[in-house]
Design a protein around this motif. Structure first.
Motif, mmCIF file in Angstrom:
data_model
loop_
_atom_site.group_PDB
_atom_site.id
_atom_site.type_symbol
_atom_site.label_atom_id
_atom_site.label_comp_id
_atom_site.label_asym_id
_atom_site.label_seq_id
_atom_site.Cartn_x
_atom_site.Cartn_y
_atom_site.Cartn_z
ATOM 1 N N GLY A 109 0.861 -1.173 0.000
ATOM 2 C CA GLY A 109 0.000 0.000 0.000
ATOM 3 C C GLY A 109 0.893 1.216 0.000
ATOM 4 O O GLY A 109 1.148 1.837 -1.027
ATOM 5 N N ASN A 110 1.440 1.541 1.188
ATOM 6 C CA ASN A 110 2.479 2.563 1.283
ATOM 7 C C ASN A 110 3.875 1.999 1.021
ATOM 8 O O ASN A 110 4.837 2.753 0.856
ATOM 9 C CB ASN A 110 2.443 3.234 2.655
ATOM 10 C CG ASN A 110 1.411 4.351 2.704
ATOM 11 O OD1 ASN A 110 1.378 5.224 1.843
ATOM 12 N ND2 ASN A 110 0.564 4.321 3.725
ATOM 13 N N GLY A 111 4.005 0.673 1.041
ATOM 14 C CA GLY A 111 5.251 0.046 0.618
ATOM 15 C C GLY A 111 6.344 -0.060 1.657
ATOM 16 O O GLY A 111 7.494 -0.337 1.317
ATOM 17 N N THR A 112 6.017 0.081 2.945
ATOM 18 C CA THR A 112 7.083 0.109 3.949
ATOM 19 C C THR A 112 7.756 -1.245 4.141
ATOM 20 O O THR A 112 8.965 -1.298 4.406
ATOM 21 C CB THR A 112 6.541 0.618 5.287
ATOM 22 O OG1 THR A 112 5.388 -0.147 5.663
ATOM 23 C CG2 THR A 112 6.151 2.085 5.193
ATOM 24 N N LEU A 113 7.012 -2.329 4.014
ATOM 25 C CA LEU A 113 7.644 -3.642 4.142
ATOM 26 C C LEU A 113 8.485 -3.944 2.913
ATOM 27 O O LEU A 113 9.602 -4.473 3.022
ATOM 28 C CB LEU A 113 6.584 -4.732 4.356
ATOM 29 C CG LEU A 113 7.117 -6.148 4.577
ATOM 30 C CD1 LEU A 113 8.117 -6.212 5.729
ATOM 31 C CD2 LEU A 113 5.965 -7.132 4.811
ATOM 32 N N LEU A 114 7.988 -3.596 1.737
ATOM 33 C CA LEU A 114 8.764 -3.840 0.518
ATOM 34 C C LEU A 114 10.057 -3.022 0.511
ATOM 35 O O LEU A 114 11.120 -3.536 0.175
ATOM 36 C CB LEU A 114 7.922 -3.508 -0.712
ATOM 37 C CG LEU A 114 8.624 -3.816 -2.046
ATOM 38 C CD1 LEU A 114 7.667 -4.453 -3.034
ATOM 39 C CD2 LEU A 114 9.237 -2.561 -2.662
ATOM 40 N N LEU A 115 9.985 -1.767 0.901
ATOM 41 C CA LEU A 115 11.191 -0.939 0.909
ATOM 42 C C LEU A 115 12.170 -1.391 1.984
ATOM 43 O O LEU A 115 13.389 -1.319 1.790
ATOM 44 C CB LEU A 115 10.818 0.528 1.095
ATOM 45 C CG LEU A 115 10.111 1.154 -0.110
ATOM 46 C CD1 LEU A 115 9.652 2.567 0.215
ATOM 47 C CD2 LEU A 115 11.004 1.160 -1.351
ATOM 48 N N GLY A 116 11.656 -1.879 3.101
ATOM 49 C CA GLY A 116 12.550 -2.464 4.097
ATOM 50 C C GLY A 116 13.239 -3.701 3.558
ATOM 51 O O GLY A 116 14.439 -3.905 3.779
ATOM 52 N N ALA A 117 12.485 -4.530 2.834
ATOM 53 C CA ALA A 117 13.082 -5.724 2.224
ATOM 54 C C ALA A 117 14.155 -5.345 1.221
ATOM 55 O O ALA A 117 15.242 -5.937 1.192
ATOM 56 C CB ALA A 117 11.991 -6.561 1.560
ATOM 57 N N ALA A 118 13.870 -4.340 0.391
ATOM 58 C CA ALA A 118 14.853 -3.905 -0.603
ATOM 59 C C ALA A 118 16.114 -3.366 0.071
ATOM 60 O O ALA A 118 17.232 -3.623 -0.390
ATOM 61 C CB ALA A 118 14.235 -2.834 -1.501
ATOM 62 N N LEU A 119 15.942 -2.642 1.167
ATOM 63 C CA LEU A 119 17.089 -2.108 1.897
ATOM 64 C C LEU A 119 17.949 -3.241 2.446
ATOM 65 O O LEU A 119 19.190 -3.213 2.343
ATOM 66 C CB LEU A 119 16.596 -1.204 3.033
ATOM 67 C CG LEU A 119 17.651 -0.565 3.935
ATOM 68 C CD1 LEU A 119 18.604 0.311 3.140
ATOM 69 C CD2 LEU A 119 16.954 0.259 5.032
ATOM 70 N N ALA A 120 17.316 -4.256 3.023
ATOM 71 C CA ALA A 120 18.066 -5.393 3.559
ATOM 72 C C ALA A 120 18.794 -6.144 2.449
ATOM 73 O O ALA A 120 19.947 -6.571 2.629
ATOM 74 C CB ALA A 120 17.123 -6.336 4.305
ATOM 75 N N LEU A 121 18.155 -6.333 1.314
ATOM 76 C CA LEU A 121 18.811 -7.022 0.198
ATOM 77 C C LEU A 121 20.060 -6.275 -0.241
ATOM 78 O O LEU A 121 21.102 -6.885 -0.514
ATOM 79 C CB LEU A 121 17.842 -7.176 -0.971
ATOM 80 C CG LEU A 121 16.612 -8.055 -0.744
ATOM 81 C CD1 LEU A 121 15.766 -8.109 -2.005
ATOM 82 C CD2 LEU A 121 16.997 -9.450 -0.294
ATOM 83 N N ASP A 122 19.964 -4.956 -0.310
ATOM 84 C CA ASP A 122 21.131 -4.147 -0.688
ATOM 85 C C ASP A 122 22.250 -4.290 0.343
ATOM 86 O O ASP A 122 23.428 -4.433 -0.015
ATOM 87 C CB ASP A 122 20.739 -2.677 -0.819
ATOM 88 C CG ASP A 122 19.911 -2.395 -2.064
ATOM 89 O OD1 ASP A 122 19.895 -3.253 -2.977
ATOM 90 O OD2 ASP A 122 19.280 -1.325 -2.123
ATOM 91 N N GLU A 123 21.890 -4.249 1.625
ATOM 92 C CA GLU A 123 22.899 -4.329 2.675
ATOM 93 C C GLU A 123 23.580 -5.696 2.691
ATOM 94 O O GLU A 123 24.806 -5.788 2.803
ATOM 95 C CB GLU A 123 22.260 -4.027 4.029
ATOM 96 C CG GLU A 123 21.825 -2.577 4.188
ATOM 97 C CD GLU A 123 21.135 -2.304 5.504
ATOM 98 O OE1 GLU A 123 20.853 -1.136 5.788
ATOM 99 O OE2 GLU A 123 20.873 -3.267 6.267
ATOM 100 N N LEU A 124 22.795 -6.744 2.621
ATOM 101 C CA LEU A 124 23.369 -8.084 2.651
ATOM 102 C C LEU A 124 24.309 -8.312 1.462
ATOM 103 O O LEU A 124 25.374 -8.920 1.599
ATOM 104 C CB LEU A 124 22.252 -9.133 2.648
ATOM 105 C CG LEU A 124 21.447 -9.245 3.949
ATOM 106 C CD1 LEU A 124 20.170 -10.038 3.720
ATOM 107 C CD2 LEU A 124 22.283 -9.878 5.049
ATOM 108 N N HIS A 125 23.913 -7.815 0.298
ATOM 109 C CA HIS A 125 24.757 -7.954 -0.889
ATOM 110 C C HIS A 125 26.020 -7.105 -0.765
ATOM 111 O O HIS A 125 27.127 -7.558 -1.090
ATOM 112 C CB HIS A 125 23.957 -7.561 -2.132
ATOM 113 C CG HIS A 125 24.632 -7.911 -3.409
ATOM 114 N ND1 HIS A 125 25.424 -7.015 -4.110
ATOM 115 C CD2 HIS A 125 24.651 -9.063 -4.128
ATOM 116 C CE1 HIS A 125 25.882 -7.596 -5.190
ATOM 117 N NE2 HIS A 125 25.442 -8.834 -5.240
#
Length: 374
Positions: free
Chosen positions: A231-247
Motif C-alpha cells: 500500500g504505502n510500501g514500507t515492508l517492501l522498501l525495508g526488504a529492498a534495503l536489507a537485500l542491498d545491505e546483505l549484498h
C-alpha cells in the motif's frame, strides 16, 4: 546523547537535517526522508547466542540507546511451509499482531530519546489500523502521549486495541489520504513527533529485519522470490534495503525478485508499473476493498517502490476481493487465521503462474483484528 553522525536526508533535494529535529519531511519538496546511516555486516555464526528478537541484528540497525526500555520482544517470527515451494512468515504473531511492530519499536525508541533531550511533548500517527495499534502500544511502553488518526469506518476491534493502550483516537471523515493529511497538519504543531511509517525512515530500518530473519533462518541464503503486500510500501522498501545491505557486505550473492501485491480495486502502483512509468500519474480512485490495509490511492514513496521492484526483476500482481476472501478461508483451514490484507499475497501466489525456487510471503496481520471477510 543523539548520534551526531546520523541525519535525515532528502533523496530528491539532498537537504539534510539532524535526527534530533522534529521536521517530519523535507522542507523544500515536502517529501519523505531517508536516513544517512550505513550499518555494518551481521556475523551469522554469532547469532545463535544473541537476544531472540530483531535487536539481534544490532550491527545493521541505527543506534537506539532507549531500545531496551521500549522493546516488547518483537521479531523472530516463524517460517512455515504452505506448499513444497511456498513458505509463509508469520508476522501476525508480533506483540500487537502485525508486522508494523518492526518499525513502530524503532519510532518509539527514537521518540523517547528525543523526549529525554527536551522539546518533544507528543507523538502522532495516521493509520488504517495496524500501524496505529503498533504505535499506540510502543508509545505506551515508552510512556509517551500518543494520538492516532484513523479513517472513519476503521475496524472497531483495531480502535479498541488503540484505545486500550491509552492513545487518543481521532476519526477523520473521508479516506486514508484525508486521514494522512489531518495527521500531517497535527505534526506541524510544536513539540510533536510524527511517528509516520511512511515519512520517517527509522520505520523502514525496522521492517528490513524481516529479510535479515529470512537470511538467518535459511542458513545465510535467501529465497528466490519474496512476495509482499503493498500500500504505502514500507515492508517492501525495508526488504529492498536489507537485500542491498546483505549484498554490499558480501553476506549473500543472490538477489531475490520482489513481487508486490495490490488489491485490484485500488492498485495505482501496479498500473504505473505495467505502464512502464517511474511514478504515479494521478491518484487512484478510493474504491472499497477487503484489503483496507493496502488501499492507498497515492503512496508518497511510489517512485522508490517502483524502482525497487524493477531493480530486482520483480513485478506487480493484483487480486480481486473474491480471491482475497477465498485465500483468507483457505489459510484459516490450514490453521492460520489472518486479516484479509494479509491473505492478499496467498491469493496472488495461487492465481499467478508458479515461479521457480522458494517463494516466501508474509502473513502480516491477525484475523482477530478484523474477523472473517463476509
Amino acid at each position: 546523547m543523539l548520534n551526531p553522525m546520523t541525519a535525515y536526508v532528502c533523496p530528491r533535494c539532498h537537504v539534510r537535517t539532524p535526527t534530533s529535529a522534529l521536521t517530519w519531511c523535507c522542507p523544500k519538496c515536502r517529501g519523505p526522508w531517508d536516513l544517512d546511516f550505513a550499518g555494518g555486516p551481521v556475523p551469522l555464526p554469532s547469532l545463535a547466542s544473541r537476544v531472540n528478537s530483531l535487536w539481534r541484528y544490532a550491527e545493521a540497525l541505527p543506534p537506539m540507546p532507549c531500545a531496551p526500555e521500549v522493546t516488547l520482544g518483537e521479531g523472530r517470527t516463524p517460517l512455515v511451509p504452505l506448499t513444497d515451494s511456498v513458505s509463509a512468515k508469520l508476522d501476525f504473531l508480533m506483540p500487537t499482531l502485525s508486522f508494523k511492530d518492526r518499525g513502530a519499536v524503532m519510532l518509539a525508541a527514537h521518540a523517547l530519546r528525543l523526549a529525554r533531550s527536551g522539546g518533544l511533548e507528543r507523538i502522532v500517527a495516521d493509520s488504517s489500523g495496524n500501524a496505529g495499534t503498533a504505535v499506540a502500544a510502543y508509545g505506551a511502553r515508552a510512556g509517551l502521549d500518543t494520538v492516532v488518526y484513523v479513517p472513519a469506518g476503521t475496524s472497531p476491534k483495531k480502535l479498541d486495541q488503540i484505545r486500550a493502550h491509552g492513545a487518543r483516537v481521532v476519526e477523520v471523515p473521508g479516506d486514508r489520504e484525508a486521514t494522512a493529511g489531518a495527521a500531517r497538519a497535527a505534526a506541524d504543531e510544536p513539540g510533536t513527533f510524527y511517528a509516520s511509517h511512511v515519512y520517517n525512515p527509522y520505520f523502514t530500518h525496522g521492517t528490513k529485519t524481516y529479510v535479515y530473519e529470512l537470511w538467518e533462518e535459511l542458513g545465510g541464503r535467501l529465497p528466490d522470490t519474496i512476495v509482499v503486500p503493498v500500500g504505502n510500501g514500507t515492508l517492501l522498501l525495508g526488504a529492498a534495503l536489507a537485500l542491498d545491505e546483505l549484498h554490499r557486505h558480501g553476506l549473500t550473492d543472490t538477489r531475490p525478485a520482489l513481487v508486490a501485491v495490490q488489491a485490484a480495486a485500488v492498485s495505482p502502483l501496479a498500473a504505473a508499473f505495467h505502464a512502464g512509468a517511474d511514478d504515479l500519474a494521478a491518484p487512484a480512485a478510493a474504491l472499497p476493498t477487503l484489503a483496507e490495509g493496502i488501499a492507498i490511492t497515492a503512496p508518497p514513496l511510489a517512485r522508490r517502490i517502483l524502482r525497487a521492484v524493477r531493480d530486482t526483476g520483480g513485478t506487480f500482481l493484483t487480486v480481486t476481493d473474491d480471491l482475497i476472501r477465498a485465500a483468507q478461508r483457505d489459510l484459516a483451514a490450514r490453521g492460520l487465521f489472518v486479516e484479509p490484507t494479509a491473505a492478499a499475497c496467498w491469493a496472488a501466489v495461487g492465481a499467478a503462474p508458479p515461479r521457480p525456487g522458494l517463494t516466501v510471503l508474509p502473513l502480516c496481520g491477525a484475523g482477530a483484528k478484523t474477523g472473517l471477510a463476509p
